[in-house]
Structures are given as C-alpha cells and as structure tokens.
Design a protein around this motif. Structure first.
Motif, PDB file in Angstrom:
ATOM      1  N   SER A 139       9.856  96.456  98.557  1.00  0.00           N
ATOM      2  CA  SER A 139       9.764  95.140  99.187  1.00  0.00           C
ATOM      3  C   SER A 139      10.408  95.120 100.574  1.00  0.00           C
ATOM      4  CB  SER A 139      10.417  94.083  98.295  1.00  0.00           C
ATOM      5  OG  SER A 139      11.790  94.377  98.116  1.00  0.00           O
ATOM      6  N   GLU A 140      11.082  96.204 100.945  1.00  0.00           N
ATOM      7  CA  GLU A 140      11.674  96.302 102.285  1.00  0.00           C
ATOM      8  C   GLU A 140      10.613  96.486 103.374  1.00  0.00           C
ATOM      9  OE1 GLU A 140      15.020  95.926 102.928  1.00  0.00           O
ATOM     10  OE2 GLU A 140      15.070  95.411 100.803  1.00  0.00           O
ATOM     11  N   CYS A 141       9.371  96.782 102.968  1.00  0.00           N
ATOM     12  CA  CYS A 141       8.279  97.019 103.928  1.00  0.00           C
ATOM     13  C   CYS A 141       8.103  95.812 104.852  1.00  0.00           C
ATOM     14  CB  CYS A 141       6.982  97.286 103.168  1.00  0.00           C
ATOM     15  SG  CYS A 141       5.527  97.476 104.238  1.00  0.00           S
ATOM     16  N   ILE A 142       7.993  96.085 106.158  1.00  0.00           N
ATOM     17  CA  ILE A 142       7.759  95.024 107.140  1.00  0.00           C
ATOM     18  C   ILE A 142       6.333  95.066 107.690  1.00  0.00           C
ATOM     19  CG2 ILE A 142      10.189  94.822 107.784  1.00  0.00           C
ATOM     20  CD1 ILE A 142       9.469  96.510 110.327  1.00  0.00           C
ATOM     21  N   GLY A 143       5.507  95.987 107.169  1.00  0.00           N
ATOM     22  CA  GLY A 143       4.115  96.053 107.592  1.00  0.00           C
ATOM     23  C   GLY A 143       3.915  96.610 108.984  1.00  0.00           C
ATOM     24  N   HIS A 171      -3.939 107.526 102.175  1.00  0.00           N
ATOM     25  CA  HIS A 171      -2.938 107.225 101.161  1.00  0.00           C
ATOM     26  C   HIS A 171      -2.343 105.819 101.230  1.00  0.00           C
ATOM     27  CE1 HIS A 171      -2.963 111.337  99.751  1.00  0.00           C
ATOM     28  NE2 HIS A 171      -2.910 111.725 101.003  1.00  0.00           N
ATOM     29  N   PHE A 172      -2.406 105.170 102.392  1.00  0.00           N
ATOM     30  CA  PHE A 172      -1.781 103.850 102.562  1.00  0.00           C
ATOM     31  C   PHE A 172      -2.706 102.891 103.293  1.00  0.00           C
ATOM     32  CE2 PHE A 172       1.639 106.960 102.449  1.00  0.00           C
ATOM     33  CZ  PHE A 172       2.498 106.414 101.516  1.00  0.00           C
ATOM     34  N   ALA A 173      -2.575 101.608 102.961  1.00  0.00           N
ATOM     35  CA  ALA A 173      -3.296 100.550 103.668  1.00  0.00           C
ATOM     36  C   ALA A 173      -2.409  99.311 103.674  1.00  0.00           C
ATOM     37  CB  ALA A 173      -4.619 100.239 102.975  1.00  0.00           C
ATOM     38  N   LEU A 174      -2.655  98.454 104.639  1.00  0.00           N
ATOM     39  CA  LEU A 174      -1.939  97.181 104.676  1.00  0.00           C
ATOM     40  C   LEU A 174      -2.712  96.181 103.828  1.00  0.00           C
ATOM     41  CD1 LEU A 174      -0.884  96.933 108.420  1.00  0.00           C
ATOM     42  CD2 LEU A 174       0.444  97.761 106.473  1.00  0.00           C
ATOM     43  N   GLY A 190       0.064  91.730 104.573  1.00  0.00           N
ATOM     44  CA  GLY A 190       0.545  92.429 105.756  1.00  0.00           C
ATOM     45  C   GLY A 190       1.473  93.587 105.461  1.00  0.00           C
ATOM     46  N   ARG A 191       1.740  93.835 104.193  1.00  0.00           N
ATOM     47  CA  ARG A 191       2.636  94.935 103.811  1.00  0.00           C
ATOM     48  C   ARG A 191       1.832  96.125 103.316  1.00  0.00           C
ATOM     49  NH1 ARG A 191       7.836  92.026 101.047  1.00  0.00           N
ATOM     50  NH2 ARG A 191       8.268  90.708 102.847  1.00  0.00           N
ATOM     51  N   SER A 192       2.440  97.272 103.417  1.00  0.00           N
ATOM     52  CA  SER A 192       1.785  98.504 103.006  1.00  0.00           C
ATOM     53  C   SER A 192       1.717  98.607 101.490  1.00  0.00           C
ATOM     54  CB  SER A 192       2.559  99.699 103.563  1.00  0.00           C
ATOM     55  OG  SER A 192       1.957 100.902 103.130  1.00  0.00           O
ATOM     56  N   ARG A 193       0.716  99.342 101.041  1.00  0.00           N
ATOM     57  CA  ARG A 193       0.595  99.672  99.628  1.00  0.00           C
ATOM     58  C   ARG A 193      -0.059 101.046  99.518  1.00  0.00           C
ATOM     59  NH1 ARG A 193      -4.773  98.823  98.514  1.00  0.00           N
ATOM     60  NH2 ARG A 193      -5.814  97.388  99.914  1.00  0.00           N
ATOM     61  N   PRO A 194       0.306 101.801  98.479  1.00  0.00           N
ATOM     62  CA  PRO A 194      -0.366 103.078  98.278  1.00  0.00           C
ATOM     63  C   PRO A 194      -1.782 102.823  97.763  1.00  0.00           C
ATOM     64  CG  PRO A 194       1.249 102.728  96.544  1.00  0.00           C
ATOM     65  CD  PRO A 194       1.376 101.586  97.516  1.00  0.00           C
ATOM     66  N   LEU A 195      -2.731 103.620  98.212  1.00  0.00           N
ATOM     67  CA  LEU A 195      -4.108 103.461  97.755  1.00  0.00           C
ATOM     68  C   LEU A 195      -4.298 104.024  96.355  1.00  0.00           C
ATOM     69  CD1 LEU A 195      -6.032 104.259 101.040  1.00  0.00           C
ATOM     70  CD2 LEU A 195      -5.555 102.019 100.012  1.00  0.00           C
ATOM     71  N   ALA A 196      -3.453 104.964  95.967  1.00  0.00           N
ATOM     72  CA  ALA A 196      -3.501 105.550  94.622  1.00  0.00           C
ATOM     73  C   ALA A 196      -2.134 106.121  94.296  1.00  0.00           C
ATOM     74  CB  ALA A 196      -4.549 106.654  94.564  1.00  0.00           C
ATOM     75  N   THR A 197      -1.839 106.176  93.034  1.00  0.00           N
ATOM     76  CA  THR A 197      -0.643 106.856  92.557  1.00  0.00           C
ATOM     77  C   THR A 197      -0.854 107.164  91.087  1.00  0.00           C
ATOM     78  OG1 THR A 197       1.783 106.869  92.586  1.00  0.00           O
ATOM     79  CG2 THR A 197       0.731 104.774  92.020  1.00  0.00           C
ATOM     80  N   PRO A 198      -0.645 108.343  90.633  1.00  0.00           N
ATOM     81  CA  PRO A 198      -0.106 109.475  91.380  1.00  0.00           C
ATOM     82  C   PRO A 198      -1.147 110.087  92.307  1.00  0.00           C
ATOM     83  CG  PRO A 198      -0.568 110.147  89.128  1.00  0.00           C
ATOM     84  CD  PRO A 198      -0.850 108.659  89.204  1.00  0.00           C
ATOM     85  N   VAL A 199      -0.656 110.915  93.223  1.00  0.00           N
ATOM     86  CA  VAL A 199      -1.511 111.630  94.173  1.00  0.00           C
ATOM     87  C   VAL A 199      -1.167 113.110  94.147  1.00  0.00           C
ATOM     88  CG1 VAL A 199      -1.733 109.629  95.711  1.00  0.00           C
ATOM     89  CG2 VAL A 199       0.087 111.297  96.121  1.00  0.00           C
ATOM     90  N   ASP A 200      -2.111 113.918  94.597  1.00  0.00           N
ATOM     91  CA  ASP A 200      -1.824 115.336  94.787  1.00  0.00           C
ATOM     92  C   ASP A 200      -0.819 115.466  95.925  1.00  0.00           C
ATOM     93  OD1 ASP A 200      -3.580 116.378  92.834  1.00  0.00           O
ATOM     94  OD2 ASP A 200      -5.279 116.194  94.211  1.00  0.00           O
TER      95      ASP A 200
END
Length: 70
Positions: free
Chosen positions: A8-12, A23-26, A30-40
């Motif tokens: 939750s510390e993400c400021i986007g 691997h990431f998108a806003l 407006g904050r980042s999120r992983p597109l998948a987890t787990p990942v290679d």
C-alpha cells in the motif's frame, strides 16, 4: 517461481510498469499491481523492485517465502 507483491506504500510513479511492462501495470486507482503471481524468475522484476521510489515491491521465492535480494 517468485511471488510478487506491491504494498500500500505504492504512490503510482509508474517506474515499475515502464521498466517491466510484462509484469506490472497501473490500476484504476493509479497504483501499481503485478499482472501475475507467481512468475518465472526475471531480472526485469528485480530491476523494477530496485527502482521503486517507495520500495513498495516485494519479491519472494514462491516455495519458501524467502525474500529474493535485489
């Protein structure tokens, strides 16, 4: 495999999405999120985590939960 989390510390800032767009998108908030987890394992994930200005990205071994150093 690695688990990827964005706290939750993400400021986007978008640095992660710009440097590792596979691997990431806003999100709508407006904050980042992983597109998948787990990942290679991927150096791009570590680079994004290392460049996060808020240190909001965590990467850990999916099997053991041990943090992956970056």
């Amino acid at each position: 495999m690695w688990n990827v989390e964005v706290s939750s510390e993400c400021i986007g800032s978008g640095v992660c999405a710009g440097s590792a767009p596979r691997h990431f998108a806003l999100g709508a908030d407006g904050r980042s999120r992983p597109l998948a987890t787990p990942v290679d394992p991927d150096d791009a994930v570590l680079g994004a985590a290392a460049s996060c200005p808020m240190e909001a990205i965590g990467v850990s071994d999916a099997g053991t939960g041990v943090p992956v150093p970056f």
